[in-house]
Write an enzyme that holds these catalytic residues in place. Structure first.
Site, PDB file in Angstrom:
ATOM      1  N   LEU A  11      -4.366 -11.183  46.326  1.00  0.00           N
ATOM      2  CA  LEU A  11      -5.248 -12.158  46.954  1.00  0.00           C
ATOM      3  C   LEU A  11      -5.389 -11.803  48.425  1.00  0.00           C
ATOM      4  O   LEU A  11      -4.399 -11.508  49.098  1.00  0.00           O
ATOM      5  CB  LEU A  11      -4.679 -13.577  46.831  1.00  0.00           C
ATOM      6  N   ASP A  12      -6.608 -11.839  48.946  1.00  0.00           N
ATOM      7  CA  ASP A  12      -6.831 -11.603  50.365  1.00  0.00           C
ATOM      8  C   ASP A  12      -6.152 -12.693  51.189  1.00  0.00           C
ATOM      9  O   ASP A  12      -5.919 -13.804  50.685  1.00  0.00           O
ATOM     10  CB  ASP A  12      -8.327 -11.596  50.673  1.00  0.00           C
ATOM     11  N   PRO A  13      -5.856 -12.424  52.465  1.00  0.00           N
ATOM     12  CA  PRO A  13      -5.233 -13.449  53.316  1.00  0.00           C
ATOM     13  C   PRO A  13      -6.012 -14.762  53.348  1.00  0.00           C
ATOM     14  O   PRO A  13      -5.415 -15.842  53.391  1.00  0.00           O
ATOM     15  CB  PRO A  13      -5.195 -12.782  54.692  1.00  0.00           C
ATOM     16  N   ALA A  33      -7.579 -16.187  50.994  1.00  0.00           N
ATOM     17  CA  ALA A  33      -7.511 -16.908  49.721  1.00  0.00           C
ATOM     18  C   ALA A  33      -6.193 -17.652  49.544  1.00  0.00           C
ATOM     19  O   ALA A  33      -5.155 -17.293  50.100  1.00  0.00           O
ATOM     20  CB  ALA A  33      -7.711 -15.935  48.568  1.00  0.00           C
ATOM     21  N   ARG A  90     -15.953 -12.271  46.792  1.00  0.00           N
ATOM     22  CA  ARG A  90     -16.761 -12.221  48.019  1.00  0.00           C
ATOM     23  C   ARG A  90     -18.012 -11.366  47.818  1.00  0.00           C
ATOM     24  O   ARG A  90     -19.044 -11.616  48.441  1.00  0.00           O
ATOM     25  CB  ARG A  90     -15.936 -11.738  49.210  1.00  0.00           C
TER      26      ARG A  90
END
Length: 306
Positions: free
Chosen positions: A37-39, A41, A172
């Site tokens: 997960l990206d930061p 998220a 995204r």
């Protein structure tokens, strides 16, 4: 200590940082996660401890459900709100029906172009590092499937939706593509993973809650390997088959206590009295010199005895 922990990842942390925190909280070095997960998220991050790291490859194969918010009229270099705005456009002409039509058109299978700001690698170098240097390289589109996309709120320029998608899908990029189709640009502003395989955010625990627990109570949060692989069909192995597995030899069909009623090529979980024994592929047609009616994918030391 072996097991799967479902963490509700906080915003602002990398998935790697979450793994580091779990290492310290549980006093283990062998910890990994399934599905970065990206930061930006939040939500379900599947973390494996000890021998359970051996099943991460099976958990990564599963589909995901996300809740995402986007804003129309602004395109960023990262396709989310953490990037720099590279283009703007007035979204005032966009109405709810146009949004619904475009979102409906996104459902199905198609080739998605991974963003430059991603952890994918080119010649061993992560793409996001190249992007930060102003370098853009060619990427291969990846086949993804959007099974469902449900609009929750359409209040232009802000849109919120739930999306059920295959592994490896960049949400995204979905937001970016919606903006392209609407002709005004868009970028992701918030993302929460609601579900990963069988794991729902309702069963996830926050890092703060784990820290407040007494160290001796934390193992109670862990799911066993068998529980974590509950979406796979399971077969109980007889004692003779368990003994063979101890030598790395697959069991034969007559060493299975259950009825085998699925197709050749199905991935199955082999279990014993104490839990998971192995992940295997059912291949009754394999050559007899290969021994057994299963091809072993991963063998565990979990379930040979109660």
């Amino acid at each position: 200590m072996n097991g799967i922990l479902i963490v509700d990842k906080p915003q602002g942390m990398t998935s790697h940082a979450v793994v580091g925190r779990i290492r310290r909280l549980f006093g283990l070095r062998k910890v990994g996660h399934a599905g970065t997960l990206d930061p930006l998220a939040t939500g379900v991050l599947v973390v494996a401890l000890g021998q359970a790291t051996r099943i991460l490859q099976f958990l990564m194969q599963e589909n995901k459900v996300y809740r995402a918010s986007l804003v129309l009229g602004k395109t960023t270099d990262t396709q989310d709100s953490e990037g720099q705005i590279v283009a703007t456009s007035d979204p005032g002409h966009i109405d709810a029906q146009s949004v619904a039509d475009v979102c409906h058109s996104m459902v199905g299978s198609y080739d998605q172009m991974p963003p430059m700001y991603s952890a994918l690698k080119k010649d061993g170098v992560p793409l996001y590092k190249l992007a930060r240097q102003g370098v853009e390289v060619s990427r291969k589109p990846r086949r993804i499937t959007i099974f469902d996309l449900q609009l929750l709120a359409v209040e232009p320029p802000n849109i919120t939706f739930d999306v059920h998608c295959s592994k490896g899908t960049y949400v995204r990029t979905i937001c970016h593509d919606i903006g392209v189709k609407l002709g005004c640009g868009a970028h992701l502003t918030a993302l929460r993973r609601l579900r990963s395989a069988p794991f729902d955010v309702k069963e996830a625990v926050t890092l703060e809650a784990i820290e407040l627990m007494a160290p001796e109570d934390r193992p109670e949060l862990l799911l066993s390997i068998a529980e974590a692989l509950r979406e796979y069909p399971s077969l109980n192995v007889c004692p003779e088959g368990i003994k063979r597995l101890g030598y790395g030899i697959p069991p034969t069909a007559d060493m299975i206590a259950d009825t085998i009623d699925f197709e050749e090529g199905t991935q199955v979980l082999l279990v014993g009295p104490g839990g998971a024994l192995a992940m295997a592929t059912y291949v009754p047609s394999r050559a007899r010199e290969s021994r057994g009616d299963f091809e072993l994918l991963r063998v565990f030391n979990d379930g040979g005895s109660s």
